[in-house]
Scaffold this motif. Structure first.
Motif, PDB file in Angstrom:
ATOM      1  N   ASP A 201      75.639  44.426  31.407  1.00 30.62           N
ATOM      2  CA  ASP A 201      76.244  44.854  30.142  1.00 30.62           C
ATOM      3  C   ASP A 201      76.136  43.763  29.082  1.00 30.62           C
ATOM      4  O   ASP A 201      75.815  44.024  27.918  1.00 30.62           O
ATOM      5  CB  ASP A 201      77.704  45.251  30.335  1.00 30.62           C
ATOM      6  N   HIS A 202      76.412  42.525  29.498  1.00 31.19           N
ATOM      7  CA  HIS A 202      76.327  41.398  28.573  1.00 31.19           C
ATOM      8  C   HIS A 202      74.874  41.202  28.104  1.00 31.19           C
ATOM      9  O   HIS A 202      74.623  40.990  26.901  1.00 31.19           O
ATOM     10  CB  HIS A 202      76.853  40.126  29.233  1.00 31.19           C
TER      11      HIS A 202
ATOM     12  N   SER B 104      72.603  43.455  27.897  1.00 27.91           N
ATOM     13  CA  SER B 104      72.299  44.567  27.004  1.00 27.91           C
ATOM     14  C   SER B 104      72.833  44.291  25.599  1.00 27.91           C
ATOM     15  O   SER B 104      72.155  44.547  24.593  1.00 27.91           O
ATOM     16  CB  SER B 104      72.902  45.844  27.568  1.00 27.91           C
ATOM     17  N   THR B 105      74.040  43.746  25.512  1.00 27.23           N
ATOM     18  CA  THR B 105      74.630  43.404  24.213  1.00 27.23           C
ATOM     19  C   THR B 105      73.804  42.320  23.518  1.00 27.23           C
ATOM     20  O   THR B 105      73.523  42.417  22.313  1.00 27.23           O
ATOM     21  CB  THR B 105      76.084  42.924  24.400  1.00 27.23           C
TER      22      THR B 105
ATOM     23  N   ARG C 119      70.543  43.834  22.198  1.00 27.38           N
ATOM     24  CA  ARG C 119      70.754  44.621  20.978  1.00 27.38           C
ATOM     25  C   ARG C 119      70.872  43.713  19.751  1.00 27.38           C
ATOM     26  O   ARG C 119      70.286  43.978  18.706  1.00 27.38           O
ATOM     27  CB  ARG C 119      72.035  45.456  21.116  1.00 27.38           C
ATOM     28  N   GLU C 120      71.627  42.635  19.896  1.00 28.87           N
ATOM     29  CA  GLU C 120      71.799  41.697  18.783  1.00 28.87           C
ATOM     30  C   GLU C 120      70.471  41.005  18.452  1.00 28.87           C
ATOM     31  O   GLU C 120      70.141  40.812  17.276  1.00 28.87           O
ATOM     32  CB  GLU C 120      72.874  40.661  19.119  1.00 28.87           C
TER      33      GLU C 120
END
Length: 122
Positions: A30-31, A33-34, A37-38
């Motif tokens: 999840d981290h 993926s974040t 995205r950034e």
């Protein structure tokens, strides 16, 4: 076949460790993926603010003048020469269709054949 209490405790501990590891892996994904995205957002901003203007500037300063120069050379130098050569070739082809020109060419060929066969006297 029943497991001993000791083995059951070890299996429970192992199961808990596996579940904890699985949860940590999900959080890490999840981290990641974040962060991805950034990074994608920042790359888009960079491309729009930095790369795009540089590409446009290089195109305007280098490519556009070269293309304009090549276009000018083709339209003012090459095109008239090529069209003149094509026109001349078409005129020659048209002239060879004329029966009077054919007669002149035949006569000239027969004269050159006779001249070539005549041997010079010693």
């Amino acid at each position: 076949m029943a497991l001993s209490r000791k083995r059951q405790k070890e299996l429970k501990r192992l199961r808990r460790s596996a579940e904890d590891l699985w949860q940590e892996q999900r959080e890490a994904i999840d981290h990641a993926s974040t962060v991805l995205r950034e990074a994608r957002r920042q790359a888009g901003n960079y491309a729009r603010e930095e790369v795009g203007p540089r590409v446009r500037s290089a195109y305007d300063d280098r490519i556009r003048p070269a293309v304009a120069s090549a276009r000018h050379g083709i339209s003012h130098d090459m095109l008239p020469a090529v069209s003149g050569a094509v026109g001349s070739a078409l005129a020659v082809l048209e002239a060879t269709r004329d029966p009077r020109v054919r007669d002149v060419v035949r006569k000239a060929a027969s004269v050159t054949d006779r001249i070539g066969k005549v041997t010079p006297s010693p």
